[in-house]
Write an enzyme that holds these catalytic residues in place. Sequence first.
Site, mmCIF file in Angstrom:
data_model
loop_
_atom_site.group_PDB
_atom_site.id
_atom_site.type_symbol
_atom_site.label_atom_id
_atom_site.label_comp_id
_atom_site.label_asym_id
_atom_site.label_seq_id
_atom_site.Cartn_x
_atom_site.Cartn_y
_atom_site.Cartn_z
ATOM 1 N N SER A 38 -48.498 7.595 18.302
ATOM 2 C CA SER A 38 -48.781 8.850 17.595
ATOM 3 C C SER A 38 -47.824 9.937 18.070
ATOM 4 C CB SER A 38 -50.230 9.305 17.808
ATOM 5 O OG SER A 38 -50.381 10.696 17.696
ATOM 6 N N TYR A 54 -56.310 14.201 24.184
ATOM 7 C CA TYR A 54 -55.739 13.163 23.320
ATOM 8 C C TYR A 54 -54.233 13.057 23.585
ATOM 9 C CZ TYR A 54 -54.664 10.608 18.986
ATOM 10 O OH TYR A 54 -54.233 9.686 18.066
#
Length: 232
Positions: A137, A150
């Site tokens: 990501s 995250y």
Amino acid sequence: MDSKHVVITGAGSGLGASLALKYAEMDYHVTLLGRTFSKLRYVADKMSSDKVSVYTLDVSSHEEVAKVFKEITEDNGDIDVLVNNAGVGVFDDAENISPDSVDQMIDINLKGTIYCTQAVLPRMKERNEGTIIQVISTAGLDGKTSESVYCASKFGARGFTESIIKELDDTDIHVLAAYMGGMKTSFWDDIYSKEEIQHLMDPDDVADIILANVKARKNLTVPEIVIKNHLT
């Protein structure tokens, strides 16, 4: 086994499911891993090929990863491709993220990536072949508001991946780090509105780009790709 063998974590939906279906079309034996058997079975039933195996797995448990990967190899042969796709995100201002959420993101996104990679590396080194796809990501490239932990987990996965690429430099094992933006998946159901999700990338498109970049080509290797949303 005549067919190549791919193992995909987080294969019950989204990008993992897209990659699984595309690998099945390429005549791979596809092993689907995830926490929910019914989701994995649903993906398996969509395949035209019967060369598919399903195992439930919590990637955050080192003991469970070692046990299940041993079973997978015994049942289906050597693993040619590992896709580390399992991931979870909890988004809020840094001070509001609970200890349980911190543990969950670090354990699944970072430790899970490490444990599954460790499970395949010894045999890949023995054979001097294999491919590891790390689905990381764009949160592993830039800090983002409401995504502090995250991002921390994904920055960790990025550091681990860049390091093993260097460790494997003198081998024929290919490691690809895929940094992509948000996709139209259930990951965002409680975070974005339905309208906002419609502007995200299609996981099938992202899967196509990943597969194009892990294809073996003479005199070149692709260590990382960045796939971003086109915002209009």
